[in-house]
Scaffold this active site. Structure first.
Site, short mmCIF file in Angstrom:
data_model
loop_
_atom_site.label_atom_id
_atom_site.label_comp_id
_atom_site.label_asym_id
_atom_site.label_seq_id
_atom_site.Cartn_x
_atom_site.Cartn_y
_atom_site.Cartn_z
N ALA A 293 0.92 -0.72 0.04
CA ALA A 293 0.30 0.67 0.13
C ALA A 293 0.76 1.34 -0.11
CB ALA A 293 -0.76 -0.39 1.06
N TYR A 294 0.86 2.53 0.13
CA TYR A 294 0.85 3.52 -0.43
C TYR A 294 0.67 4.61 0.38
CZ TYR A 294 2.30 1.76 -4.84
OH TYR A 294 2.95 0.04 -5.38
N LEU A 295 2.11 5.10 1.15
CA LEU A 295 1.94 6.22 2.13
C LEU A 295 1.95 7.29 1.78
CD1 LEU A 295 4.70 5.16 5.02
CD2 LEU A 295 2.44 5.46 5.33
#
Length: 156
Positions: free
Chosen positions: A29-31
Site C-alpha cells: 500500500a502507499y503512504l
C-alpha cells in the site's frame, strides 16, 4: 542516482506458472501515491520494504527508485497508515535469457489482472519478449500499482 528501468506487459496466458522458478505473496500500500513521488510499504513473504519512487521519464520506462528493508512488524504498523486501497498479488519469477521476468497475478479488487515487468540495465537494451506476453503497457499510468490501488481493475 538509483534508477529503475523496466518494460511492462499484459500477460495473455498462464505459461509463466510452468516456467517460474519461484513465487511469493506480496501485499503493498502507499503512504503517498503522488505521481512525482510515491512511498510504498510492501511485505514479501516474511520480508518487508519501504520504497520511494520518483516521477517516471517521458516514455514511462525509467524513474528514481530507493528501497530499504525494514522489520516486518514495522511494515504491518505502517500499512495501517497507508492511503485507502491495497495491492494483493503473487509474484512469479521467470528466467528469460539474461533477464528475469516478474509476473504479478493480482487478487482482491484487482483479480483478473496479470502484468509482467522486465527490468533492464539501460533504456536501449534489447530483450527477448516471449509469446505469452501481450500488449506492452510501459508508461501507461493506469497500470502503475499506485494507480490500481486507487482505481482497481474490478472498476475498469
Amino acid at each position: 542516482m538509483m534508477q529503475e528501468i523496466e518494460r511492462k506487459y499484459l500477460v495473455k496466458s498462464n505459461v509463466y506458472k510452468e516456467l517460474a522458478h519461484t513465487s511469493f505473496s506480496i501485499i503493498q500500500a502507499y503512504l503517498n501515491s503522488h505521481p512525482e513521488r510515491t512511498t510504498r510499504i510492501r511485505t514479501k513473504g516474511e520480508q518487508a520494504f519501504i520504497t520511494v519512487k520518483g516521477k517516471s521519464s517521458a516514455d514511462g520506462a525509467s524513474r528514481f527508485e530507493w528501497e530499504k528493508e525494514i522489520e516486518l512488524s514495522e511494515a504491518k504498523e505502517l500499512l495501517k497508515l497507508c492511503e485507502k486501497g491495497k495491492i494483493e498479488k503473487t509474484r512469479f519469477l521467470v528466467k528469460n535469457g539474461n533477464h528475469t521476468i516478474e509476473v504479478d497475478e493480482f487478487y482482491g479488487n484487482n483479480k483478473g489482472l496479470t502484468l509482467a515487468e522486465i527490468e533492464l540495465n539501460s533504456a536501449d537494451e534489447s530483450i527477448n519478449v516471449p509469446d505469452w506476453l501481450g500488449k506492452e503497457v510501459t508508461g501507461k499510468p493506469e497500470y502503475y500499482n499506485s494507480a490500481i490501488a486507487k482505481n482497481p481493475y474490478k472498476n475498469w
